[in-house]
Design a protein around this motif. Sequence first.
Motif, PDB file in Angstrom:
ATOM      1  N   GLN A 145      -7.821   0.281  -0.480  1.00  0.00           N
ATOM      2  CA  GLN A 145      -8.309  -0.898   0.219  1.00  0.00           C
ATOM      3  C   GLN A 145      -9.641  -0.509   0.879  1.00  0.00           C
ATOM      4  O   GLN A 145      -9.709   0.556   1.489  1.00  0.00           O
ATOM      5  CB  GLN A 145      -7.307  -1.272   1.322  1.00  0.00           C
TER       6      GLN A 145
ATOM      7  N   THR B  65       0.839  -1.204   0.000  1.00  0.00           N
ATOM      8  CA  THR B  65       0.000   0.000   0.000  1.00  0.00           C
ATOM      9  C   THR B  65       0.872   1.250   0.000  1.00  0.00           C
ATOM     10  O   THR B  65       0.587   2.220  -0.723  1.00  0.00           O
ATOM     11  CB  THR B  65      -0.950  -0.032   1.226  1.00  0.00           C
TER      12      THR B  65
ATOM     13  N   ASP C 176      -5.961  -1.478  -4.909  1.00  0.00           N
ATOM     14  CA  ASP C 176      -5.326  -2.041  -3.710  1.00  0.00           C
ATOM     15  C   ASP C 176      -6.312  -3.013  -3.079  1.00  0.00           C
ATOM     16  O   ASP C 176      -7.326  -2.597  -2.517  1.00  0.00           O
ATOM     17  CB  ASP C 176      -4.976  -0.900  -2.736  1.00  0.00           C
TER      18      ASP C 176
HETATM   19 MG   LIG Z   1      -2.069  -2.881   2.058  1.00  0.00          MG
END
Ligand SMILES: [Mg+2]
Length: 297
Positions: free
Chosen positions: A90, A47, A169
Amino acid sequence: MTIRLRDVHFTYAAGTPWARPVLKGIDLEVPAGECLGILGGNGSGKTTLVRHMNGLLLPQRGTVQVGEITLTPKTKSSRLLSGETGLVFQFPEKQLFAETVYDDIAFGLEFAGSPAGEIPGRVEEALRQVGLDPGTYGRRSPFSLNWGEKRQVAIAGVLVLDTPRLVFDEPGAGLDPAGRRRITDLMRELAGRGKTVMVVSHHLDDIFRVADRLAVLGDGRVVFHGSLEELCRHDDLDRWGLEWPPLIRAVKAVAARHPGLETAVRTPREAAAVLRPLLQSAPSTPPPLGKGGLRGI
Ligand SMILES: [Mg+2]
Ligand SMILES: Nc1ncnc2c1ncn2[C@@H]1O[C@H](COP(=O)(O)OP(=O)(O)OP(=O)(O)O)[C@@H](O)[C@H]1O
């Protein structure tokens, strides 16, 4: 319009007793139109890395070059790449906020100053791209949707900006198999239309299906960069906190007895094609399953 990262370093809480070095010299190139899969165990820095691709984070050492723009530790504005790379976070559905699906998706376009006349058509197109009918979904509250639909709306909110590059992500996290399949199909379609797509995922089977090439992060560095065929020649994915998907594990078990067998299979159909010649030369009545059974294949 290649993305080029050179010796990128990044430490959270740098200069404090809580300093946490995460990227320790990342070198990576992503050619335009490629679909790159980014793998690595929890906390390996995936990330953190993709946040450098759209300027949300700036390198503390090294450079991030995206098309004509180069970010360095001295870069002042982190918004330079906002029209260049779209980032699907995410759990992006956590950021849905508007009263209707339409307003949520339109927000990014309004913020970017798009002509008002263009907005409805682009919102509808983005909804169609993620597989939602604009007539049915446009006026619904995002909070009345199920998890998969929320994820589709959140993705539409990034697609609508029509950036030449997209980063996903963990797009499949928390989705059922049909939802994950819908998103892998979408990524393939986007790459087919010439977009550069980068996808981070712990679902290796999904990522293997869509990615042209793979980058594995380990201890803040790119420890592998290449095709699935090349990755399959490594037998120790677990040292990077990863595990082969069941399909590849099964073909690798057979390959242990048949050296040279191609183990880079992405679908059951590919696995069947690899195994068919062996099955054809096997006895017509297979041995029983269980201890000793099928071991000779
Ligand atoms: Mg991550
Ligand atoms: N804002 C922050 N402040 C301090 N440390 C952070 C911050 N964000 C992430 N970290 C730490 O940096 C490391 C890398 O985090 P990152 O989120 O990039 O990993 P990841 O590979 O995406 O992990 P995951 O698979 O869990 O999503 C982790 O150890 C994490 O705890």
